[in-house]
Design a protein around this motif. Structure first.
Motif, PDB file in Angstrom:
ATOM      1  N   ILE A  63       0.876  -1.258  -0.289  1.00 28.72           N
ATOM      2  CA  ILE A  63       0.063  -0.093  -0.009  1.00 28.72           C
ATOM      3  C   ILE A  63       0.786   1.477  -0.061  1.00 28.72           C
ATOM      4  O   ILE A  63       0.574   2.191  -0.940  1.00 28.72           O
ATOM      5  N   PRO A  64       1.922   1.328   0.749  1.00 19.61           N
ATOM      6  CA  PRO A  64       2.853   2.629   0.723  1.00 19.61           C
ATOM      7  C   PRO A  64       3.187   2.545  -0.691  1.00 19.61           C
ATOM      8  O   PRO A  64       3.693   3.962  -1.147  1.00 19.61           O
ATOM      9  N   ASN A  69       3.232   5.931  -5.646  1.00 28.01           N
ATOM     10  CA  ASN A  69       3.345   5.609  -6.999  1.00 28.01           C
ATOM     11  C   ASN A  69       4.707   4.995  -7.519  1.00 28.01           C
ATOM     12  O   ASN A  69       5.125   5.116  -8.625  1.00 28.01           O
ATOM     13  N   THR A  70       5.262   4.325  -6.497  1.00 28.28           N
ATOM     14  CA  THR A  70       6.359   3.481  -6.844  1.00 28.28           C
ATOM     15  C   THR A  70       6.106   2.246  -7.721  1.00 28.28           C
ATOM     16  O   THR A  70       7.137   1.924  -8.606  1.00 28.28           O
ATOM     17  N   THR A  87      -7.169   5.063   0.967  1.00 26.43           N
ATOM     18  CA  THR A  87      -5.596   5.595   0.521  1.00 26.43           C
ATOM     19  C   THR A  87      -5.387   5.178  -0.863  1.00 26.43           C
ATOM     20  O   THR A  87      -4.487   5.597  -1.564  1.00 26.43           O
ATOM     21  N   ILE A  88      -5.984   4.003  -1.395  1.00 25.27           N
ATOM     22  CA  ILE A  88      -5.988   3.489  -2.689  1.00 25.27           C
ATOM     23  C   ILE A  88      -7.118   3.095  -3.216  1.00 25.27           C
ATOM     24  O   ILE A  88      -8.176   3.176  -2.604  1.00 25.27           O
ATOM     25  N   TYR A 192     -13.359 -10.172  -0.379  1.00 23.59           N
ATOM     26  CA  TYR A 192     -13.254 -10.183  -1.833  1.00 23.59           C
ATOM     27  C   TYR A 192     -12.106  -9.454  -2.220  1.00 23.59           C
ATOM     28  O   TYR A 192     -11.449  -8.244  -1.794  1.00 23.59           O
ATOM     29  N   TYR A 193     -11.097 -10.260  -3.234  1.00 25.34           N
ATOM     30  CA  TYR A 193      -9.957  -9.645  -3.686  1.00 25.34           C
ATOM     31  C   TYR A 193      -9.967  -8.744  -4.671  1.00 25.34           C
ATOM     32  O   TYR A 193     -11.048  -8.835  -5.513  1.00 25.34           O
ATOM     33  N   GLY A 194      -9.306  -7.692  -4.698  1.00 29.47           N
ATOM     34  CA  GLY A 194      -9.365  -6.675  -5.868  1.00 29.47           C
ATOM     35  C   GLY A 194      -8.025  -6.313  -6.327  1.00 29.47           C
ATOM     36  O   GLY A 194      -7.019  -6.498  -5.474  1.00 29.47           O
ATOM     37  N   ILE A 195      -7.839  -5.896  -7.329  1.00 29.04           N
ATOM     38  CA  ILE A 195      -6.506  -5.393  -7.937  1.00 29.04           C
ATOM     39  C   ILE A 195      -6.278  -4.101  -7.265  1.00 29.04           C
ATOM     40  O   ILE A 195      -7.358  -3.263  -7.250  1.00 29.04           O
ATOM     41  N   ALA A 196      -5.291  -3.672  -6.621  1.00 32.88           N
ATOM     42  CA  ALA A 196      -5.201  -2.400  -5.822  1.00 32.88           C
ATOM     43  C   ALA A 196      -4.318  -1.483  -6.651  1.00 32.88           C
ATOM     44  O   ALA A 196      -3.394  -1.857  -7.401  1.00 32.88           O
ATOM     45  N   LEU A 197      -4.804  -0.337  -6.800  1.00 34.24           N
ATOM     46  CA  LEU A 197      -4.110   0.819  -7.697  1.00 34.24           C
ATOM     47  C   LEU A 197      -4.113   2.145  -6.907  1.00 34.24           C
ATOM     48  O   LEU A 197      -4.673   2.391  -6.029  1.00 34.24           O
ATOM     49  N   PRO A 198      -3.149   2.782  -7.439  1.00 27.11           N
ATOM     50  CA  PRO A 198      -2.892   4.218  -6.656  1.00 27.11           C
ATOM     51  C   PRO A 198      -4.351   4.808  -6.979  1.00 27.11           C
ATOM     52  O   PRO A 198      -5.035   4.619  -7.953  1.00 27.11           O
TER      53      PRO A 198
END
Ligand code: GLN
Length: 230
Positions: A63-64, A69-70, A87-88, A192-198
């Motif tokens: 998450i960090p 945006n790394t 935060t995301i 539920y799983y999700g794809i995490a994005l900024p």
């Protein structure tokens, strides 16, 4: 005449924590990343015309890395939660999971979440399992860098239970030959799983549309069958 130059698709750097079979792990012979999430993300990349480059990170570093945006995205068996969504961003859900309780085979006194009061519990750091365990009255919670290290602590008899994603604990027992432990009771949560994005990622629509397409055209089912057949 001027010949057209094919534009190469953008490359997405996608974080994952590869000790979470069957979602993400390293092939023992080649070191390559393999698993349900890896295959799904590759299929999403093909459908959305995005190059996918995986980056291994500790789970609590994902998450960090998105916030700074790394990395451009993460696929890591990550549960969509309201707290994380502050935060995301998350894609649409792509997998239904939930937390399960594991105990030693000969344990008979822990059969439900309520039975964990005052017990010693091992979890993976930064996970929904860690969050749930922290709510149990009188419990001593030890955190580990991976789910497999938490399960090893249970096998060694140093804790009474592990709270971890059900599909991962069951895969460890049924498919990866983990011995001496069992899953008890009902799933503690529905997740539920999700794809995490900024936040404000330009790729969220492309990724959601690709997931939708793969569900409709059988691509999702093919990946599911590979890792959850039988
Ligand atoms: N699904 C859990 C979470 O999001 C665990 C994920 C993991 O350990 N990779 O916290």
């Amino acid at each position: 005449s001027v010949s057209s130059i094919a534009q190469s698709p953008p490359t997405l750097q996608v974080a994952t924590e590869p000790t979470f079979p069957p979602f993400e792990m390293q092939d023992q012979a080649t070191g390559d990343l393999i698993g349900f999430d890896i295959d799904l993300m590759k299929a999403i990349g093909e459908a959305a015309e995005l190059n996918i480059e995986f980056i291994s990170l500790p789970f609590d570093g994902i998450i960090p890395a998105l916030q700074s945006n790394t990395v451009d995205a993460a696929i890591s068996g990550m549960t969509i939660t309201a707290e994380r969504a502050q935060t995301i961003s998350f894609s649409r859900p792509y997998f239904k999971a939930g937390l399960a309780i594991a105990v030693q085979n000969d344990n008979t006194d822990i059969q439900s979440f309520e039975d964990l009061e005052g017990k010693r519990i091992a979890v993976q750091i930064g996970t929904t399992g860690a969050q749930q365990a922290s709510t149990i009255e009188g419990a001593t919670v030890s955190s580990f860098d991976s789910a497999s290290l938490a399960l090893q602590e249970l096998i060694n008899g140093k804790v009474d239970a592990v709270v971890n994603d059900g599909p991962v604990t069951l895969y460890a027992i049924k498919e990866a030959g983990l011995q001496g432990v069992k899953v008890v009771g009902e799933l503690v949560t529905e997740e539920y799983y999700g794809i995490a994005l900024p936040k404000d990622s330009p790729y969220i629509d492309d990724i959601n549309n690709a997931i939708e397409l793969l569900i409709q055209n059988g691509g999702y089912r093919a990946v599911y069958q590979t890792w959850f057949a039988g």
